[in-house]
Scaffold this motif. Structure first.
Motif, PDB file in Angstrom:
ATOM      1  N   GLY A  86      11.971   4.598  14.261  1.00  0.00           N
ATOM      2  CA  GLY A  86      10.919   3.758  13.687  1.00  0.00           C
ATOM      3  C   GLY A  86       9.544   3.964  14.293  1.00  0.00           C
ATOM      4  O   GLY A  86       8.595   3.286  13.904  1.00  0.00           O
ATOM      5  N   THR A 140       9.653  -2.142  12.543  1.00  0.00           N
ATOM      6  CA  THR A 140      10.965  -2.785  12.667  1.00  0.00           C
ATOM      7  C   THR A 140      11.087  -3.879  11.618  1.00  0.00           C
ATOM      8  O   THR A 140      10.098  -4.330  11.043  1.00  0.00           O
ATOM      9  N   PRO A 192      14.875  -0.942  14.083  1.00  0.00           N
ATOM     10  CA  PRO A 192      13.889   0.089  13.712  1.00  0.00           C
ATOM     11  C   PRO A 192      14.058   0.540  12.259  1.00  0.00           C
ATOM     12  O   PRO A 192      15.173   0.591  11.743  1.00  0.00           O
ATOM     13  N   THR A 219       7.509   7.341  10.007  1.00  0.00           N
ATOM     14  CA  THR A 219       8.266   6.937  11.188  1.00  0.00           C
ATOM     15  C   THR A 219       9.418   7.910  11.421  1.00  0.00           C
ATOM     16  O   THR A 219       9.959   8.503  10.492  1.00  0.00           O
ATOM     17  N   GLN A 265       5.664   1.103  16.221  1.00  0.00           N
ATOM     18  CA  GLN A 265       7.044   1.140  15.745  1.00  0.00           C
ATOM     19  C   GLN A 265       7.178   0.155  14.596  1.00  0.00           C
ATOM     20  O   GLN A 265       6.669  -0.973  14.672  1.00  0.00           O
TER      21      GLN A 265
END
Length: 135
Positions: free
Chosen positions: A132, A104, A109, A128, A102
């Protein structure tokens, strides 16, 4: 007037082998190809149910490759083929690997950004999603 047609006959050799996983089990129906280093000669086939294949090619030096669907490609360079002889190779195809994660930042996100992975043998790209995440 008569016409004479000349056809070059090249001395051929054979590349034979198997496409297997690291544990030695066969990779059936895998595409296999051989191209010479001068880019003049090429042949391809499909491995049988036991992973075995045979290619006839003119004498020379070849790159042998297998690119089974859903698995990373495997290639062997500098495979020397001599006329009227058989050269044996084994293409060991690794199981695919997956990267997930993920993206971030301090706000949370990050959606719709590209993620690039470099395997040393090629690049893999993903984007993504709305939360995210990528894989």
């Amino acid at each position: 007037m008569s016409r004479l047609t000349l056809t070059e006959t090249l001395d051929e050799g054979t590349i034979t082998g198997n496409v297997v996983r690291p544990d030695g089990t066969a990779v059936s129906d895998a595409p296999v190809s051989a191209g010479d280093t001068s880019y003049r000669f090429y042949n391809s086939t499909t491995a049988d149910s036991s992973g075995s294949f045979t290619l006839k090619v003119p004498e020379g030096t070849y790159r042998v490759r297998s690119d089974p669907p859903g698995m990373p490609a495997e290639r062997i360079r500098n495979v020397s083929v001599t006329a009227n002889e058989t050269t044996t190779v084994e293409l060991v195809v690794e199981e695919p690997a997956y990267i997930t994660g993920q993206v971030t930042n301090e706000s949370g996100p990050v959606p719709n950004v590209g993620v690039l992975a470099d395997s040393g043998d090629g690049y893999y790209f993903a984007s993504t999603n709305a939360t995210g995440h990528y894989n």
